[in-house]
Design an enzyme around this catalytic site. Structure first.
Site, PDB file in Angstrom:
ATOM      1  N   THR A 122       1.099  -1.262   0.013  1.00  0.00           N
ATOM      2  CA  THR A 122      -0.035  -0.008  -0.109  1.00  0.00           C
ATOM      3  C   THR A 122       0.889   1.418  -0.091  1.00  0.00           C
ATOM      4  O   THR A 122       1.701   1.490   0.826  1.00  0.00           O
ATOM      5  CB  THR A 122      -0.973  -0.033   1.175  1.00  0.00           C
ATOM      6  N   PHE A 151      -6.300  -6.450  -1.082  1.00  0.00           N
ATOM      7  CA  PHE A 151      -7.598  -6.031  -0.268  1.00  0.00           C
ATOM      8  C   PHE A 151      -7.692  -7.080   1.018  1.00  0.00           C
ATOM      9  O   PHE A 151      -8.857  -7.071   1.806  1.00  0.00           O
ATOM     10  CB  PHE A 151      -8.910  -5.879  -0.908  1.00  0.00           C
ATOM     11  N   LYS A 206      -7.282   1.749  -3.188  1.00  0.00           N
ATOM     12  CA  LYS A 206      -6.958   0.948  -1.947  1.00  0.00           C
ATOM     13  C   LYS A 206      -7.299   2.032  -0.736  1.00  0.00           C
ATOM     14  O   LYS A 206      -7.646   1.514   0.229  1.00  0.00           O
ATOM     15  CB  LYS A 206      -5.341   0.691  -2.215  1.00  0.00           C
ATOM     16  N   LEU A 252     -20.624  -2.734  10.287  1.00  0.00           N
ATOM     17  CA  LEU A 252     -21.149  -1.973  11.101  1.00  0.00           C
ATOM     18  C   LEU A 252     -21.360  -2.529  12.397  1.00  0.00           C
ATOM     19  O   LEU A 252     -22.525  -2.419  13.334  1.00  0.00           O
ATOM     20  CB  LEU A 252     -22.784  -1.817  10.586  1.00  0.00           C
ATOM     21  N   GLY A 259      -8.707  -1.550  14.935  1.00  0.00           N
ATOM     22  CA  GLY A 259      -7.201  -1.612  15.131  1.00  0.00           C
ATOM     23  C   GLY A 259      -6.545  -2.168  13.845  1.00  0.00           C
ATOM     24  O   GLY A 259      -7.171  -2.135  12.606  1.00  0.00           O
ATOM     25  N   CYS A 262      -3.607  -1.717   8.947  1.00  0.00           N
ATOM     26  CA  CYS A 262      -4.039  -1.110   7.762  1.00  0.00           C
ATOM     27  C   CYS A 262      -4.936   0.031   8.054  1.00  0.00           C
ATOM     28  O   CYS A 262      -4.459   1.058   7.485  1.00  0.00           O
ATOM     29  CB  CYS A 262      -4.797  -2.114   6.755  1.00  0.00           C
ATOM     30  N   LYS A 265      -2.898   2.809   9.872  1.00  0.00           N
ATOM     31  CA  LYS A 265      -1.846   3.370   8.878  1.00  0.00           C
ATOM     32  C   LYS A 265      -2.640   4.308   7.575  1.00  0.00           C
ATOM     33  O   LYS A 265      -2.237   5.179   7.292  1.00  0.00           O
ATOM     34  CB  LYS A 265      -1.005   2.344   8.394  1.00  0.00           C
ATOM     35  N   LYS A 322      -8.032  -8.462  16.443  1.00  0.00           N
ATOM     36  CA  LYS A 322      -9.170  -9.040  15.744  1.00  0.00           C
ATOM     37  C   LYS A 322      -8.985 -10.750  15.920  1.00  0.00           C
ATOM     38  O   LYS A 322      -7.779 -10.985  16.066  1.00  0.00           O
ATOM     39  CB  LYS A 322      -9.697  -8.880  14.413  1.00  0.00           C
ATOM     40  N   ARG A 329      -0.633  -5.049  15.957  1.00  0.00           N
ATOM     41  CA  ARG A 329      -0.424  -3.736  15.425  1.00  0.00           C
ATOM     42  C   ARG A 329      -1.601  -2.770  15.622  1.00  0.00           C
ATOM     43  O   ARG A 329      -2.591  -3.550  15.176  1.00  0.00           O
ATOM     44  CB  ARG A 329       0.108  -3.518  13.999  1.00  0.00           C
TER      45      ARG A 329
HETATM   46  C1  UDX Z   1      -8.274  -4.210   6.492  1.00  0.00           C
HETATM   47  C2  UDX Z   1      -9.152  -4.237   5.293  1.00  0.00           C
HETATM   48  O1  UDX Z   1     -10.519  -4.779   5.697  1.00  0.00           O
HETATM   49  C3  UDX Z   1      -8.414  -5.071   4.087  1.00  0.00           C
HETATM   50  O2  UDX Z   1      -9.334  -5.005   3.005  1.00  0.00           O
HETATM   51  C4  UDX Z   1      -7.216  -4.465   3.817  1.00  0.00           C
HETATM   52  O3  UDX Z   1      -6.388  -5.283   2.745  1.00  0.00           O
HETATM   53  C5  UDX Z   1      -6.217  -4.302   5.071  1.00  0.00           C
HETATM   54  O4  UDX Z   1      -6.965  -3.648   6.248  1.00  0.00           O
HETATM   55  P1  UDX Z   1      -7.622  -6.282   8.207  1.00  0.00           P
HETATM   56  O5  UDX Z   1      -7.288  -5.038   9.078  1.00  0.00           O
HETATM   57  O6  UDX Z   1      -6.919  -7.525   8.230  1.00  0.00           O
HETATM   58  O7  UDX Z   1      -8.118  -5.667   7.018  1.00  0.00           O
HETATM   59  O8  UDX Z   1      -9.081  -6.376   9.314  1.00  0.00           O
HETATM   60  P2  UDX Z   1     -10.644  -6.101   9.240  1.00  0.00           P
HETATM   61  O9  UDX Z   1     -11.483  -7.122   9.199  1.00  0.00           O
HETATM   62  O10 UDX Z   1     -11.057  -5.181   8.069  1.00  0.00           O
HETATM   63  O11 UDX Z   1     -10.969  -5.093  10.610  1.00  0.00           O
HETATM   64  C6  UDX Z   1     -10.119  -4.186  11.067  1.00  0.00           C
HETATM   65  C7  UDX Z   1     -10.267  -3.665  12.308  1.00  0.00           C
HETATM   66  O12 UDX Z   1     -11.691  -3.111  12.364  1.00  0.00           O
HETATM   67  C8  UDX Z   1     -10.417  -4.738  13.390  1.00  0.00           C
HETATM   68  O13 UDX Z   1      -9.960  -4.312  14.624  1.00  0.00           O
HETATM   69  C9  UDX Z   1     -12.068  -5.088  13.612  1.00  0.00           C
HETATM   70  O14 UDX Z   1     -12.334  -5.765  14.815  1.00  0.00           O
HETATM   71  C10 UDX Z   1     -12.569  -3.490  13.259  1.00  0.00           C
HETATM   72  N1  UDX Z   1     -14.010  -3.945  13.000  1.00  0.00           N
HETATM   73  C11 UDX Z   1     -14.228  -4.412  11.732  1.00  0.00           C
HETATM   74  C12 UDX Z   1     -14.966  -3.212  13.784  1.00  0.00           C
HETATM   75  O15 UDX Z   1     -14.615  -2.574  14.737  1.00  0.00           O
HETATM   76  N2  UDX Z   1     -16.224  -3.206  13.309  1.00  0.00           N
HETATM   77  C13 UDX Z   1     -16.670  -3.814  12.094  1.00  0.00           C
HETATM   78  O16 UDX Z   1     -17.690  -3.768  11.820  1.00  0.00           O
HETATM   79  C14 UDX Z   1     -15.621  -4.160  11.159  1.00  0.00           C
END
Ligand code: UDX
Length: 432
Positions: A122, A151, A206, A252, A259, A262, A265, A322, A329
């Protein structure tokens, strides 16, 4: 070399690089993976996987004969025309993306019109143009350049590779289209929509996608906070709102803030990119601020229930940003744990996978070896990461082990009735 599909090179063997490599190996390509980290390459050669990602180790094992690991870029350059750049772009102290690893890869490429750099890392919008100019100045103008942002989500990265919502391929008019066509052909068997566009737009897609998803989360978190004041239930609200096809039900889920590397940042990188270009991106400033405040809301909830937190024992269930990852991170748990400690609380945390990584980042954090240790004598327990095993807890056993009776569900993932039935006080985020 595989007879049907051309070999490819993957530079950088982090989450994105390894998943891309095994994904394409699974589709039949020989993949030459290069990393400057000798320890990591030695591990991979021995069949050890340096990161926790469900299904990754099995996929590497299954495609072993098509996966090759090396610390020498030339090993990939000699065999593959397409070189997928998957190196890290961590934030600098100024909050911009640090492009030094990307620049090092471009600098190490030979002058060749047979090869293409396919950017998966990215990068800020405009990087492709800067790199192309730099390559020109180095007499490497023949090298093709394609932006192909990734993604994938951690924890479901293999599935995301196999079933992408779309594949974005950015190439400039003056570029040689053979490279974009070749990347499209590689992804073609996945049957996903392929968006062919220019490099700057691909880079922006992105950043905009991540910024929009983060905005959705901060939005529903603010709605949850208003629900708490008004007696509405954010789960019902999200269900009703999400059924609107223009909005959609995903991302939602209210909680203790997003957290991960991605979102944290990329949202600030896009905000700074805008600022550096003379535009003040107001909305993203609010998205970031809401998220920071959301991580701290649990403290207020605990204080309302327990009074002063000094000397209170707080058990944290989960540390990873998650479930299904060991990645710490940007994890909300780090802010929560250090705020609790600043209030004088005694924090004990348990995560089924991320404890080691958490200890590395926050050595002073008390990580329990098992869940029972984290809840023993606790005045309150906070669900931080919705690991499946926490959702199936026997709350009667937990209640018997605790000294107090407060359970804060930071992810709205527990069965509140089951928690209450065990004689505990249950509080979620925006659920009344
Ligand atoms: C994200 C993007 O979804 C992905 O497309 C990109 O390539 C990298 O960044 P990722 O960081 O792996 O992916 O996890 P994601 O499932 O998106 O969750 C990110 C954070 O948001 C987590 O801490 C999760 O708990 C939080 N989250 C997600 C919420 O608090 N509520 C939601 O409804 C969805």
């Amino acid at each position: 070399m595989n007879g049907e599909r051309a070999p490819i090179g993957v530079i950088g063997t982090g989450y994105v690089g390894l998943v891309t490599a095994v994904g394409f190996a699974g589709l039949g390509s020989d993949v030459w993976c290069v990393d400057i980290d000798e320890v990591k390459i030695a591990q991979l050669r021995r069949g050890e996987v340096p990161i926790y990602e469900p299904g990754l180790a099995e996929m590497i094992d299954r495609n072993r004969e098509r996966l090759h690991f090396s610390t020498t870029l030339a090993d990939a350059v000699e065999r593959a025309r397409l070189l997928f750049v998957c190196v890290g772009t961590p934030p600098t102290y100024a909050g911009d993306a640090d492009l030094s690893a990307v620049l090092a890869v471009a600098g190490a490429m030979p002058a060749s019109s047979e090869h293409a750099l396919v950017m998966k890392s990215t990068v800020p919008c405009g990087t492709g143009r800067t790199l192309t100019r730099m390559l020109d100045e180095q007499g490497k103008g023949g090298l093709a350049y394609v932006s192909c942002p990734e993604f994938l989500k951690e924890g479901s990265a293999i599935q995301d590779f196999i079933h992408p919502d779309r594949v974005v391929i950015g190439e400039d008019e003056d570029g040689a289209h053979w490279a974009g066509d070749a990347v499209a052909a590689l992804y073609e068997p996945l049957g996903a929509p392929i968006v062919r566009t220019d490099v700057a737009s691909a880079e922006m897609i992105k950043l905009a996608a991540n910024a929009f998803l983060a905005t959705k989360i901060s939005f529903i978190n603010e709605i949850a906070n208003v629900c708490e004041e008004t007696g509405a239930n954010v789960l019902e609200v999200a269900r009703g709102v999400g059924l609107d096809a223009r909005i959609g039900p995903r991302f939602l889920s209210a909680g203790i803030g997003y957290g991960g590397s991605c979102f944290t940042k990329d949202v600030s990188a896009l905000k700074l990119l805008a600022a550096n270009s003379g535009y003040h991106f107001q909305l993203l400033g609010a998205v970031i601020e809401v998220n920071e405040l959301q991580k701290r809301r649990v403290i207020a909830k605990l204080s309302r229930r327990l009074g002063s937190l000094a000397g209170m024992r707080i058990g944290l269930l989960g540390l990873a940003f998650k479930p299904h990852t060991d990645d710490m991170r940007g994890a909300s748990s780090l802010v929560l744990a250090s705020r609790l400690e600043a209030e004088g609380a005694i924090v004990r945390a348990f995560d089924p996978v991320a404890s080691e990584e958490a200890r590395r980042i926050m050595p002073e954090l008390d990580c329990a070896e098992c869940l029972a240790d984290a809840v023993k004598d606790a005045d309150a327990v906070v669900l931080v990461t919705e690991w499946p095993e926490f959702l199936e807890l026997d709350w009667t056993t937990v209640a018997a082990a605790m000294a107090g009776n407060v359970v804060i569900d930071g992810r709205n993932a527990l069965d509140g009735d089951a928690v209450r039935a065990a004689g505990l006080v249950y509080e979620g985020i925006g659920v009344g």
